[in-house]
Design a protein around this motif. Structure first.
Motif: not given
Length: 395
Positions: A280-285
């Protein structure tokens, strides 16, 4: 035709004969370490040079094995050249073991010093970059060390040994440092070198002759950079957390609570996998760590022969590693906003299109990055004894 052929065959021999560019060993000053400090009107460059006469053979005159020279200049290249007024031989840097920046120099920015080093054709890529924590580079190079006659070798070997067995420090080469500084998705880190004790006493030959030296050099965890500037220091746990995340833990010690005392687990292997994604457009790790270890010390009276006790220790072992990882992420996100983990590079590899949008404001994106940590840790070995004899003493 035969005469022309002879001339043709002789030409390569003529070109190969002679030693027009040769330099004899006794004309070289072999530099083992270089220090760069910031001054108001330029730079101070220090070099640690081998005193070959003290290293060769059995005869000793009582002089030091290394000599430190320093000169200032408006530019680093000028300062290096002006060292020729003190050093009677040509400086030879192919055997360099360490480059150390004074803390003031590191905080001001190391881009210019790195430019100079990168242009030196004699330099090899197997030396390490460090920062003098709380002191100047000259003070660091001016300390006589006990176990190693050449202080630069002491630092070099300590960096490799500590990275392998302690995991709170890091070896960083020139190429790695430059790559981190120019990267949009990773910031740089360097290990700090601490001068403990009295620096003045450390410069004397007698310092290395004492059973307890009055001064010495100690590795002191990781320094955090933003671009080419040092912005702060990590503590022991945060430095270890960084090593876990970046998959640089080969072996280390983990203390876990046990009945008000401690149990030490010696980590024997550790593997980290990092997966980046943009949702949703948000980076995650996502970080997944798998570690294994053996019991190194038991202070409490726990019964290690019971499987349920080992399983409980496994959970505490995993929690300690997870706490270190999450602690380091929190420090880097909230205090420094510096992605020394390389999360940006992982997002770039996973979603290049999204990275084009994110990279221009990655510092802020990193500060708000959602990071999920999963740790699996198992104790595989109890040592040479299965249960502690301490409870028998208490009985």
């Amino acid at each position: 035709m035969k005469k022309m052929l002879k001339v043709f065959l002789m030409l390569p021999i003529i070109c190969l004969s002679g030693c027009w560019s040769s330099i004899e060993l006794n004309e070289l000053a072999i530099v083992t370490a270089m220090g760069i400090d910031k001054k108001e009107d330029g730079y101070l460059v220090s070099v640690q040079v081998l005193n070959s006469s003290e290293l060769a053979g059995d005869a000793r005159s009582g002089r030091t094995e290394v000599v430190t020279f320093r000169k200032s200049g408006a530019t680093i290249a000028e300062a290096i050249r002006s060292l020729s007024t003190d050093v009677p031989r040509r400086l030879y840097v192919a055997h360099l073991r360490e480059v150390v920046f004074g803390e003031e120099m590191a905080r001001a920015g190391i881009a210019k010093p790195l430019d100079v080093l990168s242009r030196q054709k004699e330099l090899r890529s197997d030396f390490y970059m460090t920062v003098a924590k709380g002191s100047t580079a000259y003070d660091t190079l001016n300390v006589q060390t006990a176990l190693e006659k050449i202080p630069a070798n002491k630092v070099f070997d300590s960096l490799e040994n500590s990275e392998t067995r302690w995991a709170a420090t890091r070896t960083v080469t020139l190429d790695e440092l430059v790559s981190s500084i120019v990267s949009k998705g990773r910031q740089a880190m360097l290990t700090g070198i601490l001068v403990y004790g009295d620096p003045e006493s450390g410069s004397k030959v007698t310092n290395a002759q004492n059973i307890s030296p009055k001064s010495g050099l100690r590795l002191d965890y990781l320094g955090v950079f933003k671009k080419d500037k040092l912005v702060g220091w990590l503590n022991r746990n945060d430095s270890k957390g960084v090593s876990y995340i970046t998959d640089h833990v080969k072996s280390t010690a983990v203390n876990i609570p046990c009945e008000g005392e401690q149990i030490t687990v010696n980590t024997t292997s550790s593997k980290t996998k990092i997966k980046g994604k943009v949702k949703n457009g948000n980076p995650k790790i996502d970080i997944n760590v798998t570690s294994e270890g053996s019991i190194g010390e038991v202070e409490c009276t726990i019964d290690l022969t019971k499987p349920e006790k080992i399983e409980e220790l496994n959970k505490r072992y995993a929690k300690d590693i997870k706490d270190k990882i999450e602690g380091s992420i929190k420090t880097l996100q909230e205090k420094y906003q510096s992605d020394i983990f390389g999360f940006g590079d992982e997002i770039h590899r996973t979603d290049p299109k999204a990275w084009k949008r994110l990279k221009g404001n990655w510092d802020q994106e990193f500060a708000n990055l959602d990071v999920n940590v999963t740790v699996t840790a198992k104790i595989r070995n109890l040592g040479t004894i299965s249960d502690s004899f301490q409870k028998e003493i208490e009985e």
